[in-house]
Enzyme design. Structure first.
Site, PDB file in Angstrom:
ATOM      1  N   CYS A 135       0.828  -1.090  -0.094  1.00 14.11           N
ATOM      2  CA  CYS A 135      -0.048  -0.004  -0.131  1.00 14.11           C
ATOM      3  C   CYS A 135       0.855   1.178  -0.063  1.00 14.11           C
ATOM      4  O   CYS A 135       1.315   1.623   1.085  1.00 14.11           O
ATOM      5  CB  CYS A 135      -1.033   0.173   1.059  1.00 14.11           C
ATOM      6  SG  CYS A 135      -1.818   1.376   1.326  1.00 14.11           S
ATOM      7  N   CYS A 138      -0.424   4.016   2.234  1.00 15.66           N
ATOM      8  CA  CYS A 138      -0.129   3.844   3.393  1.00 15.66           C
ATOM      9  C   CYS A 138       1.430   4.159   3.858  1.00 15.66           C
ATOM     10  O   CYS A 138       1.628   4.699   4.885  1.00 15.66           O
ATOM     11  CB  CYS A 138      -0.333   2.533   4.243  1.00 15.66           C
ATOM     12  SG  CYS A 138      -2.019   1.841   3.277  1.00 15.66           S
ATOM     13  N   ASP A 139       2.252   3.568   3.224  1.00 15.82           N
ATOM     14  CA  ASP A 139       3.532   3.462   3.592  1.00 15.82           C
ATOM     15  C   ASP A 139       4.713   4.381   2.831  1.00 15.82           C
ATOM     16  O   ASP A 139       6.094   4.475   3.233  1.00 15.82           O
ATOM     17  CB  ASP A 139       4.013   2.293   3.364  1.00 15.82           C
ATOM     18  CG  ASP A 139       3.205   1.204   4.284  1.00 15.82           C
ATOM     19  OD1 ASP A 139       2.720   1.457   5.439  1.00 15.82           O
ATOM     20  OD2 ASP A 139       2.941  -0.170   4.167  1.00 15.82           O
TER      21      ASP A 139
END
Ligand code: NAP
Length: 312
Positions: A135, A138-139
């Protein structure tokens, strides 16, 4: 075989299912949540979560799920830790088989999620959350001025590669063929980006690193030559698989196998069955959007029960 009858059964224990449980429990619907043996969903495979509102300093994925689970329990959610083996949505009440139990339910919320497809190469599972990610939203933030690899040639891979250049100094796309599957506009955007390089006709055969990723091993599928690419992170963007096998004969699914929400809100093709989170949503795929949909599904279910005189 034991039997129990519920107003609402929630299948799935990620952010969507647990948020549906919080809302259903606080609406006095006495929900049963079937959580499966691998409870908690995709956040159980992540480390630090920094984009879930309310946690200024971030929270570990498993800790966030534990909090949600306790919050739903606090209002009386009952949990059943069993994998659902079959569902019958053709008659009312609906019937759900899980372990040696048969559960009948007036309404069902499906929140069974999706799984990111993985490369299944050495190092990948071990380093998930330690440089391996599925992701970018997200990261990506964790990789400021770092070099990254991303695997895949579809829309997700191109979108994520472009997004990652906001942080990374260099992003190398490793794709197994010589041309991309992604839409033209996303391809062009990636080709024009000076921070993105392409390695064609190649796969990653191994991810290495001691506690965190430091390289990927790349094999050219045409000439079988191998080389190492030094990177701090690798994003796997080769598609997702929604967990809908239980519903393939009973609910309308789209081409990708995701449940189709047929009207406004979370209603599926079967009245009284609602769906929330990544099992329906192939676009946003965030914990917070899944939680939001879980809330919507519980409210939709409550209104449905109201309509059939069963909310009290
Ligand atoms: P996808 O379209 O299925 O693409 C997956 C990519 O990964 C393909 O290029 C595929 O290679 C490659 N791949 C699959 N398995 C692999 C493996 N084991 N090893 C190496 N490479 C592998 O998946 P997606 O990109 O996640 O997109 C899913 C859906 O969401 C699509 O319908 C897409 O259009 C949509 N989407 C749209 C947007 C947007 O419009 N902004 C953004 C994201 C996603 P091959 O090409 O060789 O098959």
């Amino acid at each position: 075989m034991s039997e129990r009858d519920k107003k609402i059964v929630i299948i799935g224990s990620g952010p969507a299912g647990l948020t549906a449980a919080v809302y259903a429990a606080r609406a006095n619907l006495d929900p049963l949540l079937i959580e499966g043996f691998e409870a908690g969903g995709q956040l159980m495979l992540t480390t630090e979560v920094e984009n879930y509102p309310g946690f200024v300093d971030g929270i570990m994925g498993p800790a966030l799920m534990e909090q949600m689970r306790k919050q739903a329990a606090r209002f009386g959610t009952e949990y059943l830790t069993q994998n659902v083996t079959s569902v019958d949505l053709s008659e009312r009440p609906f019937r759900i088989n899980a372990g040696d139990e048969v559960i009948t339910a007036a309404t069902v919320v499906v929140a069974t999620g999706a799984q990111a497809k993985m490369l299944e190469v050495p190092g990948e599972r071990e380093l998930l959350g330690h440089g391996v990610s599925t992701c970018a939203t997200c990261d990506g933030f964790f990789f400021r001025d770092k070099e990254l690899a991303i695997v895949g040639g579809g829309d997700s891979a191109m979108e994520e590669a472009t997004f990652l250049t906001k942080f990374a100094s260099k992003v190398t796309v490793v794709h197994r063929r010589g041309s991309l599957r992604a839409s033209k506009i996303l391809q062009e955007r990636a080709f024009e980006n000076p921070k993105i390089d392409f390695v064609w006709d190649s796969t990653i055969t191994r991810i290495s690193g001691n506690g965190k990723v430091d390289a990927v091993h790349v094999r050219n599928l045409k000439n079988q030559q191998e080389h190492d690419l030094s990177v701090d992170g690798v994003f796997v963007a080769i598609g997702h698989i929604p967990n809908t096998h239980l519903f393939s004969h009973s609910l309308e699914l789209n081409q990708g196998g995701y449940i189709v929400a047929t009207g406004d809100g979370t209603q599926t093709s079967v009245e009284g069955v609602f769906a929330a989170g990544d099992v329906v949503d192939f676009r946003y795929r965030q914990a917070i959007t899944a939680a939001g949909m879980g809330c919507m599904a519980a409210i939709d279910a409550e209104r449905y029960l109201d309509g059939i005189g069963m909310s009290h």
